[in-house]
Structures are given as structure tokens and as C-alpha cells.
Design an enzyme around this catalytic site. Structure first.
Site, PDB file in Angstrom:
ATOM      1  N   GLY A   1       0.702   3.981   1.395  1.00  0.00           N
ATOM      2  CA  GLY A   1       0.928   4.688   2.650  1.00  0.00           C
ATOM      3  C   GLY A   1       2.255   4.303   3.279  1.00  0.00           C
ATOM      4  N   SER A   2       2.755   3.146   2.940  1.00  0.00           N
ATOM      5  CA  SER A   2       4.023   2.647   3.489  1.00  0.00           C
ATOM      6  C   SER A   2       5.201   3.377   2.853  1.00  0.00           C
ATOM      7  CB  SER A   2       4.148   1.142   3.221  1.00  0.00           C
ATOM      8  OG  SER A   2       5.487   0.727   3.317  1.00  0.00           O
ATOM      9  N   PRO A   3       6.085   3.973   3.661  1.00  0.00           N
ATOM     10  CA  PRO A   3       7.277   4.613   3.091  1.00  0.00           C
ATOM     11  C   PRO A   3       8.138   3.648   2.284  1.00  0.00           C
ATOM     12  CG  PRO A   3       6.971   5.327   5.351  1.00  0.00           C
ATOM     13  CD  PRO A   3       6.000   4.210   5.115  1.00  0.00           C
TER      14      PRO A   3
ATOM     15  N   ARG B   1       6.635   3.292  -1.036  1.00  0.00           N
ATOM     16  CA  ARG B   1       6.839   4.512  -1.810  1.00  0.00           C
ATOM     17  C   ARG B   1       8.268   4.620  -2.347  1.00  0.00           C
ATOM     18  NH1 ARG B   1       5.923   8.679   1.891  1.00  0.00           N
ATOM     19  NH2 ARG B   1       4.822   7.503   3.487  1.00  0.00           N
TER      20      ARG B   1
ATOM     21  N   VAL C   1       0.867  -1.184   0.000  1.00  0.00           N
ATOM     22  CA  VAL C   1       0.000   0.000   0.000  1.00  0.00           C
ATOM     23  C   VAL C   1       0.895   1.223   0.000  1.00  0.00           C
ATOM     24  CG1 VAL C   1      -2.020  -1.041   1.095  1.00  0.00           C
ATOM     25  CG2 VAL C   1      -0.166  -0.169   2.530  1.00  0.00           C
TER      26      VAL C   1
END
Length: 223
Positions: free
Chosen positions: A11-13, A16, A9
């Protein structure tokens, strides 16, 4: 051969960091949303791909790799048009690797400690976590020095790995321009990358909104 698949997802650094790398090299990929908070990483199907049940996980040509650092160096090595993001020169590569290990052993754990302190009622835990983050900023400032990027004068996967975490943290513990001029200028430069918003900004905004909601609920439920 199908497209590489990134599980996770945004939202996970860590996810990203992989997305930033994928966009930088122009990779045609698929993102399959797998949310560990919903136990989606512990299904029988996913455990066959990654027995550690972590995100991000990459599936490429039927083979799976996990840990964001392993994934981004793999993608840059296999799909990038040149070696600028992950140099073949052994010294330059070692510098990039050191920055990646710093993210995994220092910056990342301190970010998790800071997150845990937000859920704590211990003021000292919050202050200690903040001190740890500012100490990590100090290291990053020294890493940059007079350079444009974290591992020298060119953009590398080390920048992506640390950018994903730093862009999250700086919303809660700002980096003062006077104390961290190199770091602030680095962040300003990278946030202007044409793929920044798609690869990092959208997921980051979800984290900010979720955190604000969590704080609001905790404040509302406080005695």
C-alpha cells in the site's frame, strides 16, 4: 547468497516504487510484509536492520538499505542488465537524481499534506493541499516537456518513484488532459507496463479501498 528481501507493505507508494524497479530488472526477491501501522517496524529485530524503522527496507546479502530512492538506485546499479534505468553518464544521472529529490522534497510531502487535509475539518486546508498537488503536476508536466519520460527519452527509476505517488494522487485529484497532456500520456504509457498491475496496481487498489472506507466512516460519524 539468498534472495534480496524487501520489507514493507504494497500500500505504501515508496514500497511500490521499489517493487516496480525490482520487476523492471527481473529481480528474484522476497517481500516480507512489515506494517508500520501495527508497530511491526519497531520490533527489536527490525530496529537492528533499520534504526529509523521505515519502509521500504532492503536486505541484500546480509546488508540493509532503507529509503526508496537509495534502494532503487542501488538495485538498478547492481542488478540491471544495462544502465538505462540509472545512467552512468553523469549529466543523465544528475537529471534522474533531481527528479528523485523532487519526489522526496516536493511531491511526497505535498501528498502527505493532502492526506492530512482529508482528516481535517478545515476546508481551507483541503483547498491549499489541492493547490499544492496541482502545482506539483505543473512541474512534472514541464519535466516531461516533449520527452516520453520524466528524465528524457528512456524509462528510469525516476519514473517509478514518481509513478507510485502520482498513480495514488490522481485518484483523488485528477490531472486534466488539456492542462497536463504530457503527464497524462506518460501515466497512460507506464500503466501499460507488463508488470504495472503486480508491482503497483494491486497495492494501489488497497489504498483506494481503505481511503473510501475512511471517508465513509467519517461521513457516518459526522454530527
Amino acid at each position: 547468497m539468498g534472495k534480496p528481501i524487501i520489507y514493507g507493505v504494497d500500500g505504501s507508494p515508496a514500497v511500490r516504487a521499489v517493487l516496480l524497479t525490482a520487476h523492471a530488472i527481473g529481480l528474484d526477491y522476497e517481500l516480507h510484509e512489515i506494517d508500520p501501522h501495527k508497530n511491526e517496524t519497531k520490533t527489536e529485530e527490525f530496529l537492528k536492520k533499520n534504526p529509523q524503522h521505515t519502509i521500504p527496507t532492503l536486505e541484500d546479502d546480509g546488508k540493509c538499505i532503507w529509503d526508496s530512492h537509495a534502494i532503487i538506485t542501488y538495485l538498478a546499479s547492481k542488478y540491471a542488465k544495462d544502465d538505462s534505468l540509472y545512467p552512468k553518464d553523469l549529466y543523465k544521472r544528475a537529471v534522474v537524481d533531481q527528479r528523485l529529490h523532487f519526489e522526496s522534497s516536493v511531491l511526497g510531502p505535498r501528498m502527505f499534506a493532502f492526506g492530512a487535509s482529508w482528516r481535517s475539518n478545515d476546508p481551507q486546508a483541503k483547498e491549499d493541499a489541492k493547490t499544492g498537488i496541482l502545482g506539483a503536476y505543473d512541474f512534472l508536466e514541464k519535466f516531461i516537456g516533449s520527452n516520453q519520460y520524466l528524465a528524457g527519452d528512456s524509462l528510469t527509476v525516476a519514473d517509478f518513484s514518481i509513478l507510485a505517488n502520482f498513480s495514488t494522487l490522481v485518484n483523488f485529484i485528477p490531472a486534466d488532459l488539456e492542462r497536463f497532456p504530457g503527464l497524462c500520456n506518460w501515466f497512460s504509457r507506464l500503466s501499460k507496463l507488463p508488470y504495472y498491475q503486480k508491482a503497483n496496481g494491486e497495492g494501489l487498489q488497497k489504498v483506494i479501498e481503505m481511503t473510501k472506507q475512511m471517508v465513509a466512516e467519517k461521513t457516518q460519524n459526522a454530527p
